[in-house]
Design an enzyme around this catalytic site. Sequence first.
Site, PDB file in Angstrom:
ATOM      1  N   SER A 118       5.972   9.581  22.452  1.00 41.81           N
ATOM      2  CA  SER A 118       5.036   9.098  23.756  1.00 41.81           C
ATOM      3  C   SER A 118       4.199   8.769  24.699  1.00 41.81           C
ATOM      4  O   SER A 118       3.624   7.823  25.041  1.00 41.81           O
ATOM      5  CB  SER A 118       6.551  10.280  24.550  1.00 41.81           C
ATOM      6  OG  SER A 118       5.474  11.352  25.050  1.00 41.81           O
ATOM      7  N   LYS A 155       1.640  13.462  29.099  1.00 34.44           N
ATOM      8  CA  LYS A 155       1.023  12.104  29.452  1.00 34.44           C
ATOM      9  C   LYS A 155       0.021  12.227  30.493  1.00 34.44           C
ATOM     10  O   LYS A 155      -0.317  13.091  30.664  1.00 34.44           O
ATOM     11  CB  LYS A 155       2.722  12.606  30.791  1.00 34.44           C
ATOM     12  CG  LYS A 155       4.104  12.715  30.118  1.00 34.44           C
ATOM     13  CD  LYS A 155       4.544  11.473  29.591  1.00 34.44           C
ATOM     14  CE  LYS A 155       6.494  11.419  28.463  1.00 34.44           C
ATOM     15  NZ  LYS A 155       6.023  12.130  27.562  1.00 34.44           N
TER      16      LYS A 155
END
Length: 195
Positions: A118, A155
């Site tokens: 990700s 993230k």
Amino acid sequence: MTVTPKPIDEKTVEKLSRFYRANRRLPTYSEMAHLFGYSSKNAAYRLAQKLIEEGYIEKDETGRLVPKGGRLGIPLLGYVEAGFPSPAEEELIDTLSLDEFLIEKPTASFMLKVSGDSMRDAGIHRGDLVIIEKGAVPKNGDIVLACVDNEWTLKYYRKENRRIALVPANPAYPIIRPQGELVLGGVVRAVIRKY
């Protein structure tokens, strides 16, 4: 009473490395005795001999103790052009420890191995190691280790009107906007990839 030097272990090498990084030289026998808690220079001399035997240090032409073969750090030889090619010139600029270069706060840092993709567009790939600094206050745009619904993830940290968004660096993944509890485990300070 004879004092036997402590066996060469990671703590001994780390103490020596820290002294070398701070002073840009190895300690004298007196300083070594103090550094390792010996009551005599003779014990420090025996420790130095053991370090020489195991290849951590050596004596230069003047008899001073010096690091051997990058065991206390890696030699920094110069610069390389990342644009157009230029003639390579090798010159010893300094000796660099990767720990010293990558980790600003060793006692507040730890490493994790990355398992997903990700954050691939941020240059963080599956199998990379990331160095996380615990307790660091994230700023917008920092990459953070966060726990959402009992699952940990890396993230981008983004604050939007008092709400936090965790943004992936891969369009295949959605932005996470935590509704419940959010635990921040730290801020990513470095990425390590082995080819």
